[in-house]
Motif scaffolding. Structure first.
Motif, short mmCIF file in Angstrom:
data_model
loop_
_atom_site.label_atom_id
_atom_site.label_comp_id
_atom_site.label_asym_id
_atom_site.label_seq_id
_atom_site.Cartn_x
_atom_site.Cartn_y
_atom_site.Cartn_z
N LYS A 156 0.86 2.86 17.35
CA LYS A 156 1.99 3.45 17.59
C LYS A 156 3.13 2.56 17.25
CE LYS A 156 0.59 6.57 21.64
NZ LYS A 156 0.25 6.36 23.15
N ALA A 160 6.11 3.11 14.58
CA ALA A 160 7.57 2.87 14.97
C ALA A 160 8.17 1.86 13.82
CB ALA A 160 7.61 2.51 16.38
N ARG A 190 14.64 -3.07 14.57
CA ARG A 190 14.96 -1.53 14.74
C ARG A 190 16.33 -1.09 14.45
NH1 ARG A 190 10.21 0.47 18.55
NH2 ARG A 190 8.34 -0.40 17.78
#
Length: 214
Positions: A156, A160, A190
Motif C-alpha cells: 500500500k 501510494a 507526496r
C-alpha cells in the motif's frame, strides 16, 4: 503512440513477457556457470546481490534523469514522449506498463557485452544475472502498482508512493520497486515543496486588522 503499425506493435507488450523471456534464460545461464565452474555458489550469492543493488540505482537514475528529461528541441521531446511521456498521459494502459523487448533486449546486450569484455566470469556472470533479476522485479512491481490492489502495508505504501509521482508530484518519488532510494536522495514526498519564505509568509485579509497565516 506511432503512426507506423510495426513500431506501434513493438511498443506494446504483455506484462508477463519479461518474466517469460528473462527468467528461464538467466536461470539457465546461472546453472551453466555453476555446472562448468565458471562461477561458484559463494560468488553467485554475493554478486547477484550486488547486481540487484546496482539495478535499484539504475532504475532510479534512468527514471529521474532520462525518462523525465525533455530537452529543449522537438527531437528530445519526442524521445521523452516515447520513453515515458505517454505513460504519464495514459498511466493505466495495460500494454505499456513493462518495458518492451525492443528496448530491454538491446539494454541487456549492452550491459552483458560490457561485462563480457571485463572478463572475470566468476564475478561478472552472477552480477549480470542480478541486474536482470532486479529489472524483472522492477517491471513486475510497476505493473502491480497500476493493476493490483495491495493487501500488505508495504504494498500500500509503495503504491501510494508511485501514484503520488503520477498524480501529485511528477518531479519526485522516482523509485518504483522501492522507496528508500528517494529517501536517500532527498527526492521523496507526496506534496510539492514550498520555499521557506512562502511557507512562513503571513498576510492580512482585506478589511481586517488581524494577521492570518495562509
Amino acid at each position: 503512440m506511432f503512426e507506423n503499425d510495426f513500431l506501434e506493435a513493438c511498443s506494446k507488450v504483455h506484462p508477463a513477457v519479461p518474466i517469460l523471456l528473462y527468467g528461464p534464460f538467466t536461470l539457465g545461464l546461472l546453472g551453466w556457470g555453476l555446472y562448468t565452474g565458471r562461477t561458484t555458489v559463494g560468488m553467485s550469492v554475493l554478486f547477484v546481490t550486488l547486481g540487484l543493488l546496482t539495478w535499484i540505482f539504475m532504475e532510479y537514475s534512468i527514471h529521474r534523469f532520462f525518462f523525465h528529461w525533455e530537452g529543449k528541441g522537438p527531437i528530445t521531446r519526442r524521445v521523452h514522449e516515447i520513453a515515458h511521456g505517454y505513460h504519464h498521459k495514459y498511466p493505466d494502459d495495460p500494454q505499456r506498463l513493462v518495458m518492451p523487448p525492443s528496448a530491454s533486449v538491446p539494454l541487456a546486450l549492452l550491459i552483458g557485452g560490457l561485462l563480457w569484455l571485463v572478463g572475470h566470469p566468476a564475478q561478472t556472470l552472477p552480477y549480470f544475472i542480478g541486474i536482470v533479476w532486479g529489472y524483472m522485479t522492477y517491471d513486475t512491481i510497476h505493473w502491480a502498482t497500476h493493476h493490483h490492489t495491495p493487501r500488505t502495508k508495504w504494498g500500500k505504501e509503495l503504491r501510494a508512493h508511485h501514484m503520488a509521482h503520477h498524480f501529485a508530484t511528477p518531479d519526485r518519488n522516482f523509485g518504483i520497486s522501492n522507496r528508500w532510494v528517494d529517501i536517500l536522495m532527498g527526492s521523496g514526498g507526496r506534496r510539492a515543496r514550498r520555499p521557506a519564505k512562502e511557507a512562513s509568509r503571513q498576510h492580512v485579509r482585506p478589511g481586517e486588522g488581524s494577521v492570518v497565516k495562509p
